[in-house]
Design an enzyme around this catalytic site. Structure first.
Site, PDB file in Angstrom:
ATOM      1  N   HIS A 266       0.861  -1.179   0.000  1.00  0.00           N
ATOM      2  CA  HIS A 266       0.000   0.000   0.000  1.00  0.00           C
ATOM      3  C   HIS A 266       0.894   1.225   0.000  1.00  0.00           C
ATOM      4  O   HIS A 266       1.903   1.266   0.719  1.00  0.00           O
ATOM      5  CB  HIS A 266      -0.903   0.011   1.236  1.00  0.00           C
ATOM      6  CG  HIS A 266      -2.031   0.973   1.150  1.00  0.00           C
ATOM      7  ND1 HIS A 266      -1.848   2.343   1.238  1.00  0.00           N
ATOM      8  CD2 HIS A 266      -3.366   0.783   0.963  1.00  0.00           C
ATOM      9  CE1 HIS A 266      -3.017   2.948   1.129  1.00  0.00           C
ATOM     10  NE2 HIS A 266      -3.952   2.036   0.964  1.00  0.00           N
ATOM     11  N   ASP A 322      -7.492  -5.233   1.284  1.00  0.00           N
ATOM     12  CA  ASP A 322      -8.122  -6.107   0.298  1.00  0.00           C
ATOM     13  C   ASP A 322      -7.702  -7.564   0.455  1.00  0.00           C
ATOM     14  O   ASP A 322      -8.364  -8.462  -0.074  1.00  0.00           O
ATOM     15  CB  ASP A 322      -7.764  -5.644  -1.119  1.00  0.00           C
ATOM     16  CG  ASP A 322      -8.294  -4.260  -1.426  1.00  0.00           C
ATOM     17  OD1 ASP A 322      -9.497  -4.045  -1.212  1.00  0.00           O
ATOM     18  OD2 ASP A 322      -7.516  -3.403  -1.857  1.00  0.00           O
TER      19      ASP A 322
END
Length: 386
Positions: A266, A322
């Site tokens: 990320h 996710d």
């Protein structure tokens, strides 16, 4: 002009001042209005969290009761909106359906420029914000029913948002464990500072476009595989790995080809995403409540995380939100193509909070560019060109 630095993806470029949420990527801390998401996910619920994001403080008992009722009322789709859903091909991806439907919601036209300047206009806009919190969830659940040839269900009175969303999608009451799982997921996905879909809604909102256009913009941006669509890709990735023993070779092959390992890494976090930690714990607790062993995909995911930490941890690549959310949704019986729409059901709270901040002190977004094309030249007629 050429001295202006070009920053791909506007990495670390502040887009606005905000008090909605904060993120510390080095420490792995995400907070909504100062409250850490771990605490909210375990103790709060979606409606209370949405109020917090919209209004800055936790609601009183009366405020929360009225807020829940208003959201619940908007979870009953109008006959016209149900007709819109039924008019679409049943193989249409739910995110495309959602974008069409949210733009079709019959909200009263209103001048966004008058927000907080005219009491009547302000009241209408606040009501529309609350309405969309219910409408988005009802559309996602309603489309699941429509494409199965089943009737769209109205919400049950006195049920929470999580309970009604589950009921409107599956036609049965959720268990206590299922309700908690849905609520916690919605809380965790509700807001994440200046992410791509939030920024897109800010750009749209800065033009003083009405709320349906703003929400539709957020939905379209969230659909991309590098944003909300990544949770679908994670499940497909885990399905393609046939066993735990095959994980290491799979990851090494992906890295050699410089391909994406979905759910890993990320831009904001240098450690494991705090939301991923909560989701992982929730999944274990959910399976224990059912008296079941962890599913195969979860065991494969754990090994993927282990191998990636070994090979990529030095680069700050760890699981993001996710990575585990898709497995959790699958355990709830939710179809894979509904994972990202559920993300939108939650993230609408953050979009609305940022949108309201934007239009209070608005300035239209108009970034510049670094031109790399031809210098000024004369036009030549078609006869002069060889």
């Amino acid at each position: 002009m050429n001295s202006i630095p070009y920053i791909p993806g506007l990495d670390d470029v502040p887009a606005k001042k905000s008090s909605v949420s904060s993120l510390d990527g080095e420490q792995g801390i995400l907070a909504y209005r100062g409250y850490r998401i771990e605490e909210l996910a375990s103790q709060s619920n979606f409606e209370e969290t949405a109020w917090l994001l919209l209004y800055g403080e936790l609601p009183t008992k009366v405020q929360l009761k009225n807020f829940k009722q208003a959201i619940r009322t908007s979870m009953k789709l109008s006959a016209d909106l149900v007709k819109v859903l039924k008019s679409l091909p049943k193989n249409t991806h739910p995110m495309k359906v959602l974008q069409v439907a949210v733009a079709s919601a019959a909200l009263k036209p209103v001048s966004v420029a008058k927000y907080q300047k005219d009491p009547a206009t302000t009241k209408i806009i606040e009501q529309q914000c609350i309405a969309y919190l219910g409408i988005v969830g009802a559309i996602v659940a309603g489309w699941q029913r429509v494409r199965q040839g089943k009737a769209v269900l109205p919400p049950k009175s006195n049920w929470s948002f999580a309970q009604n969303f589950y009921y409107q999608m599956f036609g049965r009451a959720s268990t206590e464990a299922e309700t908690r799982m849905v609520d916690s997921c919605l809380v965790l996905h509700a807001e994440h500072t200046m992410n791509a879909s939030t920024f897109a809604t800010m750009v749209c909102g800065s033009t003083l476009a009405e709320l349906p256009f703003v929400v539709a913009t957020g939905v379209g941006t969230l659909a991309g595989p590098l944003h909300g669509g990544a949770n679908e890709r994670v499940i497909h990735m885990l399905h393609s790995i046939k066993g735990v023993a095959l994980v290491r070779d799979y990851i090494k092959n992906k890295l050699e080809k410089k391909e994406v390992i979905w759910g890993m890494g990320h831009r904001e976090y240098k450690v494991k995403d705090p939301r991923a930690k909560v989701l992982q714990k929730l999944l274990v607790e959910f399976e224990e409540s059912k008296g079941r062993k962890p599913p195969k995909d979860f065991l494969i995911a754990l090994e993927v995380e282990k191998v990636c930490e070994e090979l990529l941890g030095h680069k700050g690549v760890f699981p993001n939100v996710d990575f585990y959310s898709g497995i959790l949704y699958r355990e709830l019986g939710i179809p894979i193509d509904q994972y990202t729409p559920i993300f939108a059901v939650s993230r609408i709270a953050g979009w609305l909070a940022h949108w309201r901040e934007q239009i209070v002190d608005n300035r239209i977004f108009r970034p510049t560019q670094l031109y790399q094309g031809s210098s000024i030249r004369n036009y030549s007629s078609i006869a002069q060109r060889s």
